[in-house]
Structures are given as C-alpha cells and as structure tokens.
Design a protein around this motif. Structure first.
Motif, PDB file in Angstrom:
ATOM      1  N   ASP A  40       0.707  -1.154   0.139  1.00 31.20           N
ATOM      2  CA  ASP A  40       0.143   0.098  -0.072  1.00 31.20           C
ATOM      3  C   ASP A  40       0.810   1.484  -0.420  1.00 31.20           C
ATOM      4  O   ASP A  40       0.549   2.393  -0.642  1.00 31.20           O
ATOM      5  CB  ASP A  40      -1.319  -0.148   1.527  1.00 31.20           C
ATOM      6  CG  ASP A  40      -1.595   1.041   1.272  1.00 31.20           C
ATOM      7  OD1 ASP A  40      -3.178   1.013   0.170  1.00 31.20           O
ATOM      8  OD2 ASP A  40      -1.896   2.194   2.071  1.00 31.20           O
ATOM      9  N   ARG A  44       0.534   3.982  -2.990  1.00 32.64           N
ATOM     10  CA  ARG A  44       0.512   5.442  -2.605  1.00 32.64           C
ATOM     11  C   ARG A  44       1.831   6.636  -2.957  1.00 32.64           C
ATOM     12  O   ARG A  44       1.367   7.480  -3.870  1.00 32.64           O
ATOM     13  CB  ARG A  44       0.172   5.697  -0.592  1.00 32.64           C
ATOM     14  CG  ARG A  44      -1.190   5.806  -0.860  1.00 32.64           C
ATOM     15  CD  ARG A  44      -1.020   5.009   1.000  1.00 32.64           C
ATOM     16  NE  ARG A  44      -2.343   5.131   1.083  1.00 32.64           N
ATOM     17  CZ  ARG A  44      -3.297   5.446   1.557  1.00 32.64           C
ATOM     18  NH1 ARG A  44      -3.589   6.735   1.111  1.00 32.64           N
ATOM     19  NH2 ARG A  44      -4.390   4.763   1.604  1.00 32.64           N
ATOM     20  N   ASN A  49      -3.314   9.380  -3.808  1.00 30.97           N
ATOM     21  CA  ASN A  49      -4.489   8.363  -2.539  1.00 30.97           C
ATOM     22  C   ASN A  49      -6.443   8.338  -3.651  1.00 30.97           C
ATOM     23  O   ASN A  49      -6.703   8.335  -3.988  1.00 30.97           O
ATOM     24  CB  ASN A  49      -5.436   9.685  -1.918  1.00 30.97           C
ATOM     25  CG  ASN A  49      -6.316   9.247  -1.006  1.00 30.97           C
ATOM     26  OD1 ASN A  49      -5.457   8.218   0.414  1.00 30.97           O
ATOM     27  ND2 ASN A  49      -6.724   9.714  -0.014  1.00 30.97           N
ATOM     28  N   ASP A 311      -4.219  -0.161  -7.863  1.00 32.97           N
ATOM     29  CA  ASP A 311      -5.014   1.469  -7.244  1.00 32.97           C
ATOM     30  C   ASP A 311      -6.005   1.058  -8.938  1.00 32.97           C
ATOM     31  O   ASP A 311      -6.398   2.196  -8.960  1.00 32.97           O
ATOM     32  CB  ASP A 311      -3.654   2.319  -7.856  1.00 32.97           C
ATOM     33  CG  ASP A 311      -3.222   2.050  -9.206  1.00 32.97           C
ATOM     34  OD1 ASP A 311      -3.642   2.488 -10.517  1.00 32.97           O
ATOM     35  OD2 ASP A 311      -2.571   0.893  -9.478  1.00 32.97           O
ATOM     36  N   ARG A 348      -9.749   7.041  -0.134  1.00 34.68           N
ATOM     37  CA  ARG A 348      -9.306   7.408  -1.327  1.00 34.68           C
ATOM     38  C   ARG A 348     -10.612   7.631  -2.003  1.00 34.68           C
ATOM     39  O   ARG A 348     -11.660   7.988  -2.409  1.00 34.68           O
ATOM     40  CB  ARG A 348      -9.472   5.583  -2.079  1.00 34.68           C
ATOM     41  CG  ARG A 348      -8.258   5.184  -1.139  1.00 34.68           C
ATOM     42  CD  ARG A 348      -6.962   5.234  -1.256  1.00 34.68           C
ATOM     43  NE  ARG A 348      -6.274   4.523  -0.716  1.00 34.68           N
ATOM     44  CZ  ARG A 348      -5.419   3.292  -0.997  1.00 34.68           C
ATOM     45  NH1 ARG A 348      -5.196   3.503  -2.094  1.00 34.68           N
ATOM     46  NH2 ARG A 348      -4.879   2.381   0.120  1.00 34.68           N
TER      47      ARG A 348
END
Length: 361
Positions: A40, A44, A49, A311, A348
C-alpha cells in the motif's frame, strides 16, 4: 529470510529477486498485514490517494475457440450446444449500446475461432468504428496475432502493423496466463509458447502499440512459476516500457475442465488473492498501475485489494461471459457510483481514466 527486513529494504529501493518473491507468496498469519502495508505504501507513492477506472464495455463476438484451455469454461467447439458467432448487425447492436453508455473503450471478448483471419479482425474493427468512430479498441492477444499470422503466411510484425492501421488502440496482454511452458502444457497447450508471447508483445511495443500485462493465477502453477512469470514481465517492461498496467486474474474454477478432471481442487483463497496483489505491486517496481478484477473477486474482496497494492478498478465492463461461464457469479456491470462508495469508504478518491491512463474530466 526475515520479512520485516526484506520489506524495509524493498521500500528503500531494493529490487526483489525471484527467490524473494517466492518467499513473499508464502506469507501467512498476521504477517500478511506487514506485506499489505508495504504494498500500500508503494502504491501511494506512485498514485497518491487516487483509484482509477475506465468506462468500458466488452463486445462479445464468439465463444467458438481453437484453444479450449483447461482453465476456461467459456470456449466451445463449432457444433457444441450454446456455441455462437455474431455477425455484423449483432456486433453493431452491442456497439450502439456502448455509444449510448458513453464508454471510452471497447474490449473484444471472443474465442479464437478457427476460421478467423486477419481480414476478419479488421472487419470487426471496421464495424465498431462505423458506429462509434472515436472509441478506443482494446483487442486481440498475442495468441491471436500469432494464429492469423501463421494462417495468412505473414510475419507477426506485419499483422501488428495491419491491426494498428485498421484502428487497434491497444493490444490485450491476455493469453499469458503463467509464462512458464511446463504450466502451459497443462492449462493451455494450444496457445503460443512463452517465448512467442514475449516476442509478439515486444514487437507491438516496439511499434508504439501498448498493451496490458496479465497473470492468471491459482490453477496448477506453484509460487516459483508465478515469480518467474513476474520476472519475465518486469524484464519486458524494463526494455520497452510498453505495458499500461498489470491485470490480476484470479482463476475461477467451478465449471472448468481442470477442476472437473480433478487436476485442481479449487481456485485461490482470499489470502492468496490479496497476497498476490501485494507481491505484484512490490515486485513490479517499473509498473505504476495494478488492476484488480472485480468480476472475479467480488466487490468486497476488490475493496480489500485496494489496501494491498491495487490502484485500478478496471472498467464498468457491462458483460463478462468468460468469468460467468467458469462459475463466477459477481455480476457483469459495476456502476461508478458503487466504485466511488467503496473508494470513499477507504478514504480514497475515484477518478475516471482513458485506456492509456489520461484523466477524464
């Protein structure tokens, strides 16, 4: 190996080896949280985000296929019950629906029909663009490129150029499954061998035609096979930079020949799905985007994958008979409003993108 040391080193810039990836695939118990946290963090750093999706639609053409892979419940022979081959009006009807839905990408979902030629594929794209000239066509695997090239006694580079000239926007990085020939002999023996898949992808990238990369995991391969697959994909990306994203495809087992013959007991577990997502993120350091397949994982597990390195939510889809025929039952359309809900629940921000990851305002 020490997990925390390895993850710390990876976050500091260490490039994972195949042996280290094998080790990470084996992580269980509470240690999975450390793995997810590291993945994660890398996600990022690359994407902030933001979680993305494309407004796309699958166009079904045929379920008749020369390959009849062991992991697939979709393919049929010509005379099988339920076999279909759509013609011009049926394809155009699907395209008109896509245009009304304002999709930006059309994806061909089709078996590799033994009668298809390069001209057939060019005709399909012409039908699409006659109805919807501006839509991006994402279609054809390296296996299909090889098939029509051999059939037409052409080079694969010539086929790629003809497809590009005919309106192809990006190449599907499917037919990869696991890029280890010993595995392919069991799960997809009629498809191209590993080196041919790689060669065709490199040829496409070399001509400026970008593609996805895929991994279909959880059938008969072991963790070293997966790691070697990822190493090959990473090496291609080092050399070409032509992959847009890595697409994770969890093996749906219930109605497939591999399962019915007893060659596999089941598909991946939830732990395996999330661990594989995280390992892909950490190993593929030259990829910005890791895509999770919500039709295969379901919306709730998809949401968790966004905490384990993914993502991208793929697309709106509308149709996915490949997953459905294999026994998946998670639906064929994901409304962007639902995407926004599961993203906001994680803190997010959802953003619509094009096929090539340009933002859509």
């Amino acid at each position: 190996m020490n997990l925390k040391t390895l993850l710390s080193d990876t976050l500091a810039g260490h490039r994972l080896t195949v042996d280290e990836a094998v080790f990470l695939f084996s992580v269980t118990g509470p240690d999975v949280y450390d793995l997810f946290r590291a993945a994660d963090e890398v996600c990022r750093r690359k994407n902030g985000n933001r979680v993305t999706f494309v407004r796309n639609q699958n166009i079904h053409i045929t379920n008749i296929c020369k390959n009849l892979c062991g992991f697939c419940g979709f393919g049929r022979t010509k005379n099988s019950p339920g076999a279909y081959l759509f013609g011009e009006e049926e394809v155009k009807e699907q395209v008109r629906a896509a245009q009304e839905r304002k999709v930006t990408e059309i994806c061909f979902l089709s078996g590799v029909h033994p009668d298809f030629t390069l001209e057939t594929y060019l005709q399909f794209m012409q039908w699409v663009h006659e109805v919807y000239p501006s839509v991006h066509i994402h279609a054809f695997s390296p296996d299909e490129v090889d098939f029509v090239a051999r059939k037409g006694k052409m080079s694969t580079t010539e086929v790629i150029q003809r497809l590009m000239d005919g309106g192809l926007g990006t190449l599907q990085g499917t037919a990869a499954e696991i890029l280890v020939d010993d595995v392919r002999k069991t799960i997809c023996p009629a498809k191209v061998k590993t080196d041919v898949w790689e060669r065709i992808v490199r040829e496409a990238h070399g001509r400026g035609l970008r593609s996805t990369a895929t991994i279909m995991y959880g059938s008969t391969e072991n963790t070293r096979d997966r790691a070697e697959h990822l190493e090959r994909i990473r090496r291609i990306q080092d050399d070409t930079g032509g992959f847009t994203e890595m697409v994770l495809l969890s093996y749906i087992h219930q109605k497939t020949p591999l399962f019915e013959k007893g060659l596999v007991k089941a598909g991946p577990t939830g732990r395996d799905d999330l661990v594989t997502t995280a390992v892909c993120r950490l190993f593929l350091d030259n990829f910005d985007h890791i895509q999770v397949s919500w039709p295969k994982l379901g919306v709730k597990m998809t949401q968790m994958a966004l905490l384990a390195g993914a993502d991208d939510l793929a697309g709106t889809m509308y149709l996915d008979d490949v997953t459905g025929e294999a026994g998946g039952g998670t639906g064929e359309y994901l409304d962007p409003k639902e995407m926004e809900y599961i993203c906001s629940d994680l803190g997010r921000v959802l953003a619509e993108r094009t096929t090539l990851y340009a933002p859509v305002s």
